[in-house]
Design a protein around this motif. Structure first.
Motif, PDB file in Angstrom:
ATOM      1  N   ILE A   1      36.380  64.526  23.298  1.00  9.22           N
ATOM      2  CA  ILE A   1      35.959  65.853  23.741  1.00  9.22           C
ATOM      3  C   ILE A   1      36.108  66.011  25.259  1.00  9.22           C
ATOM      4  CG2 ILE A   1      33.473  65.582  24.216  1.00  9.22           C
ATOM      5  CD1 ILE A   1      32.996  67.967  22.362  1.00  9.22           C
ATOM      6  N   ILE A   2      35.913  64.923  26.007  1.00 12.09           N
ATOM      7  CA  ILE A   2      36.128  64.954  27.455  1.00 12.09           C
ATOM      8  C   ILE A   2      37.603  65.165  27.764  1.00 12.09           C
ATOM      9  CG2 ILE A   2      36.144  63.526  29.541  1.00 12.09           C
ATOM     10  CD1 ILE A   2      33.512  62.270  28.580  1.00 12.09           C
TER      11      ILE A   2
ATOM     12  N   LYS B   1      34.256  55.807  33.081  1.00 11.40           N
ATOM     13  CA  LYS B   1      35.185  54.803  32.566  1.00 11.40           C
ATOM     14  C   LYS B   1      36.575  55.389  32.344  1.00 11.40           C
ATOM     15  CE  LYS B   1      31.872  51.645  30.401  1.00 11.40           C
ATOM     16  NZ  LYS B   1      31.403  51.030  29.135  1.00 11.40           N
ATOM     17  N   LEU B   2      36.653  56.632  31.883  1.00 14.90           N
ATOM     18  CA  LEU B   2      37.954  57.271  31.675  1.00 14.90           C
ATOM     19  C   LEU B   2      38.683  57.479  33.002  1.00 14.90           C
ATOM     20  CD1 LEU B   2      37.057  59.933  28.946  1.00 14.90           C
ATOM     21  CD2 LEU B   2      38.500  57.916  28.651  1.00 14.90           C
ATOM     22  N   ILE B   3      37.945  57.836  34.024  1.00 17.16           N
ATOM     23  CA  ILE B   3      38.544  58.019  35.352  1.00 17.16           C
ATOM     24  C   ILE B   3      38.977  56.671  35.925  1.00 17.16           C
ATOM     25  CG2 ILE B   3      38.054  58.673  37.751  1.00 17.16           C
ATOM     26  CD1 ILE B   3      36.257  60.898  36.637  1.00 17.16           C
ATOM     27  N   GLN B   4      38.117  55.662  35.782  1.00 14.58           N
ATOM     28  CA  GLN B   4      38.421  54.330  36.304  1.00 14.58           C
ATOM     29  C   GLN B   4      39.647  53.727  35.635  1.00 14.58           C
ATOM     30  OE1 GLN B   4      35.279  51.475  35.721  1.00 14.58           O
ATOM     31  NE2 GLN B   4      35.972  50.172  37.393  1.00 14.58           N
TER      32      GLN B   4
ATOM     33  N   ARG C   1      47.737  67.893  35.052  1.00 10.61           N
ATOM     34  CA  ARG C   1      47.354  68.124  33.656  1.00 10.61           C
ATOM     35  C   ARG C   1      45.851  68.310  33.476  1.00 10.61           C
ATOM     36  NH1 ARG C   1      49.265  63.905  29.631  1.00 10.61           N
ATOM     37  NH2 ARG C   1      48.814  65.597  28.172  1.00 10.61           N
ATOM     38  N   TYR C   2      45.056  67.488  34.144  1.00 12.79           N
ATOM     39  CA  TYR C   2      43.615  67.501  33.926  1.00 12.79           C
ATOM     40  C   TYR C   2      42.875  68.280  35.011  1.00 12.79           C
ATOM     41  CZ  TYR C   2      44.150  63.879  30.353  1.00 12.79           C
ATOM     42  OH  TYR C   2      44.492  63.179  29.220  1.00 12.79           O
TER      43      TYR C   2
ATOM     44  N   ARG D   1      41.656  72.452  26.569  1.00 10.76           N
ATOM     45  CA  ARG D   1      41.456  72.833  25.162  1.00 10.76           C
ATOM     46  C   ARG D   1      39.980  73.082  24.917  1.00 10.76           C
ATOM     47  NH1 ARG D   1      45.018  67.840  22.762  1.00 10.76           N
ATOM     48  NH2 ARG D   1      46.955  68.303  23.890  1.00 10.76           N
ATOM     49  N   GLY D   2      39.513  74.205  25.394  1.00 16.63           N
ATOM     50  CA  GLY D   2      38.099  74.547  25.346  1.00 16.63           C
ATOM     51  C   GLY D   2      37.558  74.686  26.746  1.00 16.63           C
ATOM     52  N   ASP D   3      36.598  75.596  26.905  1.00 15.58           N
ATOM     53  CA  ASP D   3      36.026  75.838  28.230  1.00 15.58           C
ATOM     54  C   ASP D   3      34.926  74.840  28.569  1.00 15.58           C
ATOM     55  OD1 ASP D   3      37.471  78.356  28.812  1.00 15.58           O
ATOM     56  OD2 ASP D   3      36.317  79.120  27.103  1.00 15.58           O
ATOM     57  N   CYS D   4      34.107  74.507  27.572  1.00 16.95           N
ATOM     58  CA  CYS D   4      32.940  73.646  27.791  1.00 16.95           C
ATOM     59  C   CYS D   4      32.678  72.812  26.543  1.00 16.95           C
ATOM     60  CB  CYS D   4      31.681  74.486  28.074  1.00 16.95           C
ATOM     61  SG  CYS D   4      31.828  75.735  29.379  1.00 16.95           S
ATOM     62  N   PHE D   5      31.766  71.866  26.674  1.00 19.48           N
ATOM     63  CA  PHE D   5      31.303  71.107  25.511  1.00 19.48           C
ATOM     64  C   PHE D   5      29.878  70.647  25.761  1.00 19.48           C
ATOM     65  CE2 PHE D   5      33.317  68.067  28.349  1.00 19.48           C
ATOM     66  CZ  PHE D   5      32.450  66.989  28.360  1.00 19.48           C
ATOM     67  N   LEU D   6      29.204  70.270  24.678  1.00 22.12           N
ATOM     68  CA  LEU D   6      27.835  69.759  24.763  1.00 22.12           C
ATOM     69  C   LEU D   6      27.873  68.233  24.788  1.00 22.12           C
ATOM     70  CD1 LEU D   6      26.021  72.083  22.193  1.00 22.12           C
ATOM     71  CD2 LEU D   6      26.447  72.454  24.627  1.00 22.12           C
ATOM     72  N   ALA D   7      26.986  67.640  25.609  1.00 19.41           N
ATOM     73  CA  ALA D   7      26.963  66.184  25.703  1.00 19.41           C
ATOM     74  C   ALA D   7      25.611  65.706  26.206  1.00 19.41           C
ATOM     75  CB  ALA D   7      28.065  65.681  26.641  1.00 19.41           C
ATOM     76  N   GLU D   8      25.242  64.486  25.811  1.00 23.03           N
ATOM     77  CA  GLU D   8      24.058  63.846  26.374  1.00 23.03           C
ATOM     78  C   GLU D   8      24.420  63.342  27.770  1.00 23.03           C
ATOM     79  OE1 GLU D   8      20.979  61.553  27.624  1.00 23.03           O
ATOM     80  OE2 GLU D   8      22.905  60.578  27.233  1.00 23.03           O
ATOM     81  N   GLU D   9      23.562  63.579  28.758  1.00 23.73           N
ATOM     82  CA  GLU D   9      23.928  63.364  30.160  1.00 23.73           C
ATOM     83  C   GLU D   9      24.360  61.929  30.459  1.00 23.73           C
ATOM     84  OE1 GLU D   9      22.413  64.729  34.521  1.00 23.73           O
ATOM     85  OE2 GLU D   9      20.866  64.028  33.139  1.00 23.73           O
ATOM     86  N   SER D  10      23.563  60.941  30.083  1.00 22.04           N
ATOM     87  CA  SER D  10      23.904  59.555  30.405  1.00 22.04           C
ATOM     88  C   SER D  10      25.174  59.124  29.687  1.00 22.04           C
ATOM     89  CB  SER D  10      22.751  58.624  30.044  1.00 22.04           C
ATOM     90  OG  SER D  10      21.630  58.883  30.850  1.00 22.04           O
ATOM     91  N   SER D  11      25.335  59.568  28.441  1.00 22.71           N
ATOM     92  CA  SER D  11      26.535  59.258  27.684  1.00 22.71           C
ATOM     93  C   SER D  11      27.766  59.825  28.387  1.00 22.71           C
ATOM     94  CB  SER D  11      26.432  59.829  26.265  1.00 22.71           C
ATOM     95  OG  SER D  11      27.643  59.631  25.555  1.00 22.71           O
ATOM     96  N   PHE D  12      27.681  61.071  28.818  1.00 21.30           N
ATOM     97  CA  PHE D  12      28.793  61.696  29.544  1.00 21.30           C
ATOM     98  C   PHE D  12      29.094  60.949  30.836  1.00 21.30           C
ATOM     99  CE2 PHE D  12      29.937  64.543  33.072  1.00 21.30           C
ATOM    100  CZ  PHE D  12      31.233  64.873  32.678  1.00 21.30           C
ATOM    101  N   ASP D  13      28.051  60.637  31.604  1.00 18.53           N
ATOM    102  CA  ASP D  13      28.242  59.967  32.887  1.00 18.53           C
ATOM    103  C   ASP D  13      29.002  58.656  32.723  1.00 18.53           C
ATOM    104  OD1 ASP D  13      26.896  61.973  34.242  1.00 18.53           O
ATOM    105  OD2 ASP D  13      24.993  60.880  34.345  1.00 18.53           O
TER     106      ASP D  13
END
Length: 263
Positions: free
Chosen positions: A163-164, A188-191, A200-201, A171-183
């Motif tokens: 979803i990130i 990790k995806l950026i790293q 692209r992103y 592909r979508g404007d926003c999404f719902l996520a738990e804060e710590s999970s998202f952080d």
């Protein structure tokens, strides 16, 4: 937000053997790695289970939707991590004491939040908002009503990583996520350079808080009423007592802090 299902398999001495199914795709809290259950919540639950003298507990990961179906059909004892769903999941009741409180946010492309969007969900009408598959407790009843009315376009995606990446690609404007999970997952995806802001992103930004929800083990009322788990009261009381002790002595908080750094 995570799945817990209990089966009585056999007895080691005086201990009742119980298998627990946990959500296989909710990083960093509960996920599958090499067929094993891993995650922050797994460590908290293991700490409580290890002190339950009458039970031998093993955790096995399973797809979230499958876990819910098992609860509904009475094919398992409990489900975790869950929010309270006594009002809309009639098959799941009662619940344990909670072991954490999740903060649910709406995360958006940066350009979407250039317009002031303070109030949820009223300031988010007209947008395409995605959610993790099966996490139908997120967003609240007004959000769900807006979806039915066509004021918000809604979709579901399997897993926080997907979803990130999708939202970063537009592909979508926003999404719902738990804060710590998202952080944790976003970092990790950026790293790892799977996610990079550029051609692209696009950058992702935190928006409104959409919910503060305690996390529990929920038990299958269907299975209990069918008499499949005659030990259920003893198990629930034992788990609550051991978890309470860990919370009061600060052990749960310590586990959470340390585990979030490694998962």
């Amino acid at each position: 937000m995570i799945v817990l299902v209990f089966y009585c398999l056999l007895t080691y001495g005086e201990k009742i053997s119980v298998v627990i199914h946990v959500d296989d795709n909710y990083k960093p809290y509960s996920y599958k790695l090499k067929q094993q259950a891993k995650g922050v919540y797994i460590e908290v639950l293991e700490a409580a289970f290890s002190n339950m003298e009458d039970f031998q507990v093993t955790m096995v990961p399973v797809a979230w939707q499958r876990g819910k179906q098992m609860m509904e059909k009475g094919q398992g004892f409990g489900l975790a991590p869950v929010f309270f769903h006594g009002h809309d999941w009639p098959y799941l009741y009662p619940y344990s004491i909670h072991f954490y409180e999740e903060k649910i946010l709406v995360i958006c492309q940066q350009k979407v939040l250039e317009k002031k969007r303070k109030f949820w969900p009223d300031d988010y009408t007209g947008l395409h908002i995605n959610n993790v598959v099966g996490f139908d407790g997120w967003g609240g009843s007004r959000f769900r009503e807006f979806i039915k009315q066509g004021k918000i376009k809604y979709g579901e995606v399997r897993g926080i990583e997907n979803i990130i990446l999708m939202t970063g690609l537009g592909r979508g404007d926003c999404f719902l996520a738990e804060e710590s999970s998202f952080d944790v997952v976003y970092a990790k995806l950026i790293q790892s350079k799977q996610f990079y802001v550029g051609v692209r992103y696009v950058n992702l930004v935190k928006g409104a808080v959409v919910g503060l929800d305690p996390v529990y083990i929920g038990y299958s009322e269907v299975a209990i009423e069918q008499g499949k788990y005659p030990f259920y009261k003893k198990f629930m009381k034992s788990f609550d007592i051991e978890l309470y002790k860990l919370k009061k002595t600060g052990v749960v908080k310590k586990i959470m802090q340390e585990a979030l750094l490694k998962h």
